[in-house]
Scaffold this motif. Structure first.
Motif, PDB file in Angstrom:
ATOM      1  N   ARG A   1      -4.054   1.673   9.138  1.00 15.04           N
ATOM      2  CA  ARG A   1      -2.850   2.262   9.731  1.00 15.04           C
ATOM      3  C   ARG A   1      -1.571   1.818   9.033  1.00 15.04           C
ATOM      4  N   ALA A   2      -1.670   0.809   8.158  1.00 15.00           N
ATOM      5  CA  ALA A   2      -0.499   0.379   7.390  1.00 15.00           C
ATOM      6  C   ALA A   2      -0.179   1.366   6.269  1.00 15.00           C
ATOM      7  N   ILE A   3      -1.115   2.255   5.965  1.00 15.09           N
ATOM      8  CA  ILE A   3      -0.958   3.231   4.886  1.00 15.09           C
ATOM      9  C   ILE A   3      -0.370   4.517   5.440  1.00 15.09           C
ATOM     10  N   LYS A   4       0.647   5.023   4.762  1.00 14.16           N
ATOM     11  CA  LYS A   4       1.234   6.317   5.129  1.00 14.16           C
ATOM     12  C   LYS A   4       0.438   7.409   4.410  1.00 14.16           C
ATOM     13  N   ALA A   5      -0.114   8.336   5.179  1.00 13.09           N
ATOM     14  CA  ALA A   5      -1.031   9.340   4.636  1.00 13.09           C
ATOM     15  C   ALA A   5      -0.358  10.279   3.636  1.00 13.09           C
ATOM     16  N   ALA A   6       0.924  10.583   3.811  1.00 12.87           N
ATOM     17  CA  ALA A   6       1.595  11.560   2.955  1.00 12.87           C
ATOM     18  C   ALA A   6       2.233  10.929   1.716  1.00 12.87           C
ATOM     19  N   ARG A   7       2.016   9.655   1.474  1.00 14.47           N
ATOM     20  CA  ARG A   7       2.642   8.947   0.366  1.00 14.47           C
ATOM     21  C   ARG A   7       1.622   8.643  -0.718  1.00 14.47           C
ATOM     22  N   THR A   8       2.108   8.477  -1.959  1.00 19.46           N
ATOM     23  CA  THR A   8       1.238   8.003  -3.035  1.00 19.46           C
ATOM     24  C   THR A   8       1.590   6.552  -3.331  1.00 19.46           C
ATOM     25  N   TYR A   9       0.594   5.793  -3.739  1.00 20.20           N
ATOM     26  CA  TYR A   9       0.753   4.369  -3.997  1.00 20.20           C
ATOM     27  C   TYR A   9       0.250   4.032  -5.386  1.00 20.20           C
ATOM     28  N   THR A  10       0.966   3.132  -6.083  1.00 18.34           N
ATOM     29  CA  THR A  10       0.391   2.531  -7.280  1.00 18.34           C
ATOM     30  C   THR A  10      -0.606   1.481  -6.794  1.00 18.34           C
ATOM     31  N   ILE A  11      -1.398   0.966  -7.707  1.00 24.03           N
ATOM     32  CA  ILE A  11      -2.367  -0.069  -7.327  1.00 24.03           C
ATOM     33  C   ILE A  11      -1.639  -1.284  -6.753  1.00 24.03           C
ATOM     34  N   GLU A  12      -0.530  -1.652  -7.366  1.00 19.88           N
ATOM     35  CA  GLU A  12       0.232  -2.814  -6.905  1.00 19.88           C
ATOM     36  C   GLU A  12       0.836  -2.564  -5.513  1.00 19.88           C
ATOM     37  N   GLU A  13       1.390  -1.360  -5.293  1.00 21.56           N
ATOM     38  CA  GLU A  13       1.975  -1.035  -3.987  1.00 21.56           C
ATOM     39  C   GLU A  13       0.912  -1.024  -2.888  1.00 21.56           C
ATOM     40  N   ALA A  14      -0.253  -0.468  -3.201  1.00 26.62           N
ATOM     41  CA  ALA A  14      -1.340  -0.424  -2.221  1.00 26.62           C
ATOM     42  C   ALA A  14      -1.784  -1.836  -1.865  1.00 26.62           C
ATOM     43  N   ALA A  15      -1.896  -2.703  -2.880  1.00 22.81           N
ATOM     44  CA  ALA A  15      -2.305  -4.084  -2.639  1.00 22.81           C
ATOM     45  C   ALA A  15      -1.285  -4.810  -1.772  1.00 22.81           C
ATOM     46  N   GLN A  16      -0.009  -4.618  -2.077  1.00 23.99           N
ATOM     47  CA  GLN A  16       1.037  -5.285  -1.299  1.00 23.99           C
ATOM     48  C   GLN A  16       1.071  -4.773   0.137  1.00 23.99           C
ATOM     49  N   THR A  17       0.929  -3.473   0.334  1.00 24.45           N
ATOM     50  CA  THR A  17       0.959  -2.885   1.670  1.00 24.45           C
ATOM     51  C   THR A  17      -0.195  -3.395   2.533  1.00 24.45           C
ATOM     52  N   LEU A  18      -1.366  -3.538   1.928  1.00 25.89           N
ATOM     53  CA  LEU A  18      -2.550  -3.962   2.683  1.00 25.89           C
ATOM     54  C   LEU A  18      -2.739  -5.474   2.715  1.00 25.89           C
ATOM     55  N   GLY A  19      -1.972  -6.210   1.921  1.00 25.16           N
ATOM     56  CA  GLY A  19      -2.111  -7.655   1.900  1.00 25.16           C
ATOM     57  C   GLY A  19      -3.363  -8.123   1.185  1.00 25.16           C
TER      58      GLY A  19
ATOM     59  N   ILE B   1      -8.172  -3.819  -4.978  1.00 28.22           N
ATOM     60  CA  ILE B   1      -7.954  -2.368  -5.071  1.00 28.22           C
ATOM     61  C   ILE B   1      -8.756  -1.799  -6.232  1.00 28.22           C
ATOM     62  N   ARG B   2      -8.757  -2.502  -7.358  1.00 25.53           N
ATOM     63  CA  ARG B   2      -9.525  -2.020  -8.531  1.00 25.53           C
ATOM     64  C   ARG B   2     -11.022  -1.989  -8.245  1.00 25.53           C
ATOM     65  N   SER B   3     -11.515  -2.964  -7.494  1.00 18.33           N
ATOM     66  CA  SER B   3     -12.945  -2.942  -7.148  1.00 18.33           C
ATOM     67  C   SER B   3     -13.255  -1.782  -6.198  1.00 18.33           C
ATOM     68  N   TRP B   4     -12.291  -1.449  -5.323  1.00 20.82           N
ATOM     69  CA  TRP B   4     -12.486  -0.285  -4.447  1.00 20.82           C
ATOM     70  C   TRP B   4     -12.529   0.992  -5.271  1.00 20.82           C
ATOM     71  N   VAL B   5     -11.719   1.071  -6.328  1.00 18.54           N
ATOM     72  CA  VAL B   5     -11.732   2.252  -7.208  1.00 18.54           C
ATOM     73  C   VAL B   5     -13.099   2.376  -7.859  1.00 18.54           C
ATOM     74  N   LYS B   6     -13.672   1.249  -8.309  1.00 17.19           N
ATOM     75  CA  LYS B   6     -15.003   1.272  -8.921  1.00 17.19           C
ATOM     76  C   LYS B   6     -16.077   1.703  -7.920  1.00 17.19           C
ATOM     77  N   SER B   7     -15.849   1.400  -6.629  1.00 15.90           N
ATOM     78  CA  SER B   7     -16.855   1.762  -5.628  1.00 15.90           C
ATOM     79  C   SER B   7     -16.565   3.093  -4.940  1.00 15.90           C
ATOM     80  N   GLY B   8     -15.615   3.891  -5.472  1.00 21.84           N
ATOM     81  CA  GLY B   8     -15.468   5.247  -4.964  1.00 21.84           C
ATOM     82  C   GLY B   8     -14.095   5.670  -4.486  1.00 21.84           C
ATOM     83  N   LEU B   9     -13.092   4.798  -4.471  1.00 26.45           N
ATOM     84  CA  LEU B   9     -11.744   5.193  -4.065  1.00 26.45           C
ATOM     85  C   LEU B   9     -11.156   6.097  -5.148  1.00 26.45           C
ATOM     86  N   PRO B  10     -10.792   7.358  -4.812  1.00 26.11           N
ATOM     87  CA  PRO B  10     -10.301   8.275  -5.835  1.00 26.11           C
ATOM     88  C   PRO B  10      -8.881   7.920  -6.308  1.00 26.11           C
ATOM     89  N   LEU B  11      -8.659   8.087  -7.614  1.00 26.41           N
ATOM     90  CA  LEU B  11      -7.353   7.875  -8.238  1.00 26.41           C
ATOM     91  C   LEU B  11      -6.837   9.188  -8.802  1.00 26.41           C
TER      92      LEU B  11
END
Length: 139
Positions: free
Chosen positions: A8-26, A32-42
């Motif tokens: 819920r910390a993620i805004k659905a209508a926004r785009t995030y860089t890897i660094e921004e996503a990491a900072q937002t989620l703590g 984040i890079r390991s999530w990309v390897k396991s299927g998170l689309p970029l």
């Protein structure tokens, strides 16, 4: 760092860089890079690579949903195995936690580790029919 990232910390209508996503989620950028390897689309059309907020939120919710597995009536969650297990000899200790809740503790049949289940104190009689319950002193 957060133990479990909150989707819920993620805004659905926004785009995030890897660094921004990491900072937002703590979490770390490596996470984040390991999530990309396991299927998170970029979005790889240009640099920096972007992650759609809706995709990231969906990815985290799917991960959380896959982790949850309902327990059978005669099972407790084993801390070591991380799955539902029947306690040895169906013997459990019931430890009151609050005026409304209690914790059932037993030993895992498979690994011998601690099995746990939080219940309402009103359900102690129900679980007494399934397990051999020994009520202990609470907090």
């Amino acid at each position: 760092m957060a133990k479990r990232p909150n989707p819920r910390a993620i805004k659905a209508a926004r785009t995030y860089t890897i660094e921004e996503a990491a900072q937002t989620l703590g979490v770390t950028t490596g996470t984040i890079r390991s999530w990309v390897k396991s299927g998170l689309p970029l979005m790889r059309s240009r640099r920096p690579f972007l992650i759609l907020g809706d995709d990231l939120r969906g990815f985290l919710e799917d991960r959380a949903k896959r982790r949850k597995a309902p327990l059978q009536p005669d099972q407790l969650r084993c801390f070591t195995c991380k799955v539902g297990r029947t306690p040895m000899g169906l013997m459990v200790d019931c430890i009151p936690q609050t005026p409304k809740t209690a914790r059932l503790l037993g030993l895992c049949e498979v690994c011998g580790g601690t099995c746990n289940l939080m219940i309402s104190q009103t359900k102690i009689d129900h679980y007494s029919q399934i397990f051999e319950v020994a009520i202990k002193e609470g907090r």
